[in-house]
Design a protein around this motif. Structure first.
Motif, PDB file in Angstrom:
ATOM      1  N   VAL A  81       0.824  -1.213   0.000  1.00  0.00           N
ATOM      2  CA  VAL A  81       0.000   0.000   0.000  1.00  0.00           C
ATOM      3  C   VAL A  81       0.859   1.264   0.000  1.00  0.00           C
TER       4      VAL A  81
ATOM      5  N   GLN B 119      -0.491   3.067  -3.299  1.00  0.00           N
ATOM      6  CA  GLN B 119      -1.372   4.217  -3.109  1.00  0.00           C
ATOM      7  C   GLN B 119      -0.826   5.486  -3.765  1.00  0.00           C
TER       8      GLN B 119
ATOM      9  N   THR C  37      -6.648   8.471  -4.469  1.00  0.00           N
ATOM     10  CA  THR C  37      -6.009   7.416  -3.674  1.00  0.00           C
ATOM     11  C   THR C  37      -6.859   6.158  -3.589  1.00  0.00           C
TER      12      THR C  37
END
Length: 117
Positions: free
Chosen positions: A74, A78, A88
């Motif tokens: 992540v 992201q 996002t």
């Protein structure tokens, strides 16, 4: 939504995100991801060909990059999603990236130099 395929808007980071995402932290992982993509698709006359890369291959590149830089998926996905898709959250990143021309991905990822400090 088809928005990520056509989105060309301004990038706006909130303070929380901008404090977490810095050039110092993201430059090397971003460079590594793009280097791997470039290696996969080749380069012709300075312009990357369309990716045409399976989403699973993209996921493998991302996971190898996060392992190399001791990051969570992540933490890389992201910010790349933000620069590629303009948000996002959204449709699956690897699926979207597999549908975009590589030169567009490159142009979108390079915007982080102007946005991050």
């Amino acid at each position: 939504s088809l928005r990520p395929l056509f989105w060309e808007g301004e990038l706006q980071l909130d303070e929380k995100i901008s404090s977490q995402w810095t050039k110092q932290k993201l430059q090397a992982p971003f460079d590594h991801v793009f280097s791997e993509l470039k290696h996969l698709v080749g380069e012709r006359e300075g312009v990357l060909e369309d990716l045409g890369v399976d989403a699973k291959v993209l996921e493998t590149i991302f996971r190898a990059t996060t392992d190399r830089f001791s990051m969570k998926l992540v933490e890389l996905a992201q910010p790349i999603r933000f620069f590629v898709q303009g948000a996002t959250v959204g449709p699956p990143l690897f699926e979207v990236m597999s549908q975009l021309p590589a030169d567009l991905i490159k142009a979108r990822l390079e915007r982080f130099n102007a946005v991050l400090s």
